[in-house]
Design an enzyme around this catalytic site. Structure first.
Site, PDB file in Angstrom:
ATOM      1  N   LYS A 103       0.844  -1.196   0.000  1.00 17.04           N
ATOM      2  CA  LYS A 103       0.000   0.000   0.000  1.00 17.04           C
ATOM      3  C   LYS A 103       0.877   1.242   0.000  1.00 17.04           C
ATOM      4  O   LYS A 103       1.852   1.311   0.748  1.00 17.04           O
ATOM      5  CB  LYS A 103      -0.907   0.007   1.234  1.00 17.04           C
ATOM      6  CG  LYS A 103      -1.829  -1.203   1.340  1.00 17.04           C
ATOM      7  CD  LYS A 103      -2.503  -1.278   2.688  1.00 17.04           C
ATOM      8  CE  LYS A 103      -3.366  -2.530   2.810  1.00 17.04           C
ATOM      9  NZ  LYS A 103      -3.960  -2.683   4.153  1.00 17.04           N
ATOM     10  N   LYS A 186      -5.881   5.734   3.911  1.00 17.78           N
ATOM     11  CA  LYS A 186      -6.251   5.394   5.293  1.00 17.78           C
ATOM     12  C   LYS A 186      -5.043   5.488   6.211  1.00 17.78           C
ATOM     13  O   LYS A 186      -5.182   5.800   7.406  1.00 17.78           O
ATOM     14  CB  LYS A 186      -6.917   4.018   5.340  1.00 17.78           C
ATOM     15  CG  LYS A 186      -6.074   2.863   4.812  1.00 17.78           C
ATOM     16  CD  LYS A 186      -5.220   2.209   5.870  1.00 17.78           C
ATOM     17  CE  LYS A 186      -4.331   1.137   5.283  1.00 17.78           C
ATOM     18  NZ  LYS A 186      -3.463   0.497   6.305  1.00 17.78           N
ATOM     19  N   ASN A 251       1.039   3.759  11.951  1.00 14.47           N
ATOM     20  CA  ASN A 251       0.590   5.100  11.579  1.00 14.47           C
ATOM     21  C   ASN A 251      -0.159   5.760  12.740  1.00 14.47           C
ATOM     22  O   ASN A 251       0.077   6.919  13.069  1.00 14.47           O
ATOM     23  CB  ASN A 251      -0.306   5.022  10.346  1.00 14.47           C
ATOM     24  CG  ASN A 251       0.407   4.395   9.172  1.00 14.47           C
ATOM     25  OD1 ASN A 251       1.347   4.947   8.625  1.00 14.47           O
ATOM     26  ND2 ASN A 251      -0.018   3.189   8.783  1.00 14.47           N
TER      27      ASN A 251
END
Length: 322
Positions: A103, A186, A251
């Site tokens: 990602k 996201k 994150n």
């Protein structure tokens, strides 16, 4: 079914556990001889020590060995290294079927992972998976769902054969870029969610943030001519909920560090030892949106806080006044 799996990190290991359960013959690749030796000896990754790699999975540094005669190639390395890998793979690729499990967005070019591969490789047989799936969760054999994006029916079928079983569900879509966008964005939004946690925001404020984040994701999808409804998929709201609410997310944890008032030295120290995809994706998507003249205020604010050092308390004001 023969699989060539690129990446011996936690997520690569987790995917290997699913594919091995499905009876696949797996060859795993790493660029680093020292990692190869360590994995061969210890049969695990230090980032996922609770999973032992089965003895019949081959570990190699040879690209040719990883690619030759394989039914499906799976890319599961950090986004920053995909360009180099694609260049190196190019001489061995001819209409191979490739599944992307990475990602992110390339910083210099603003390309998504499928675009990087298509730029260098002689194949259009590409699919991408994304969804709420921490590596540590995937190895438990409890139910998990992933979005499978592809415009090639055969590639999709191979991906399902490799990964789908009694505890892994794949939902198919041909919105490849939409799945890539959701999987990337996201991680950025998780930075903001972590900041709220660092500031001891209550659950109602966090829920407000997630709701607003969904609308922002829809706007970003629309600006790339992707389907807005992809936000309701495993790659969209599914992964958003997971990444924005769990300390397992690097994150989210990084955002929490910022929100708690960490110094620049503490932040730099964290980044030097931890891969925070959302931080690097933030710079890419910020530039990409500016180039497209698309205004997504939450992205601008996260950038100002995480990169420019603005006070994270601005996020609290922003949620009400945006």
């Amino acid at each position: 079914m023969k699989i060539g799996l690129f990446g011996c990190g936690a997520y690569g290991m987790a995917l290997s556990s699913i594919m091995h359960t499905n009876g696949c013959n797996i060859t795993m690749w790493t660029r680093f001889p020292e990692e190869k030796e360590k994995v061969e000896k210890e049969r695990c990754s230090e980032k996922l020590p609770q999973y032992k790699l089965p003895e019949d999975i081959v570990v190699t540094t040879s690209l040719e060995e990883t690619i030759k005669d394989k039914d499906l190639l799976v890319v599961a390395i950090p986004a920053a290294f995909v360009d180099d890998l694609a260049r190196d793979m190019a001489p061995f690729i001819k209409d191979n079927h490739i599944l992307i499990a990475t990602k992110g967005i390339e910083q210099d070019t603003g390309l998504f992972i499928n675009q990087i591969l298509e730029q260098y490789l002689d194949t259009k047989n590409i699919a991408v998976i994304s969804g709420p799936s921490f590596a540590a969760d995937l190895i438990t054999k409890m139910p998990a769902g992933l979005s499978l994006g592809s415009r090639n029916e055969i590639t999709s079928e191979l991906a399902k054969k490799a990964l789908q079983n009694k505890y892994i569900k794949l939902r198919e879509t041909d919105d490849v870029i939409g799945v890539e966008i959701c999987g990337s964005i996201k991680n950025v939004l998780a930075l903001a969610s972590g900041m709220l946690e660092g500031m001891n925001a209550n659950e109602s404020t966090k829920a407000m943030m997630l709701t607003e984040a969904m609308h922002d994701m829809e706007e970003i999808l629309d600006s790339f001519n992707a389907r807005k409804r992809t936000v309701t998929s495993f790659a969209g709201i599914g992964d958003l909920l997971l990444t924005c609410t769990s300390t397992k997310s690097r994150n989210y944890s990084f955002g929490k560090l910022i929100g708690s008032g960490a110094t620049k030295e503490q932040i730099d120290e964290y980044l030097s030892h931890t891969t925070v995809e959302g931080f690097y994706t933030l710079e890419s998507i910020y530039k990409l949106l500016k180039d497209r003249k698309v205004s997504i205020p939450i992205i601008d604010l996260i950038y100002d806080i995480a990169v420019e050092g603005q006070d994270p308390k601005e996020l609290l004001t922003f949620l009400v006044e945006k």
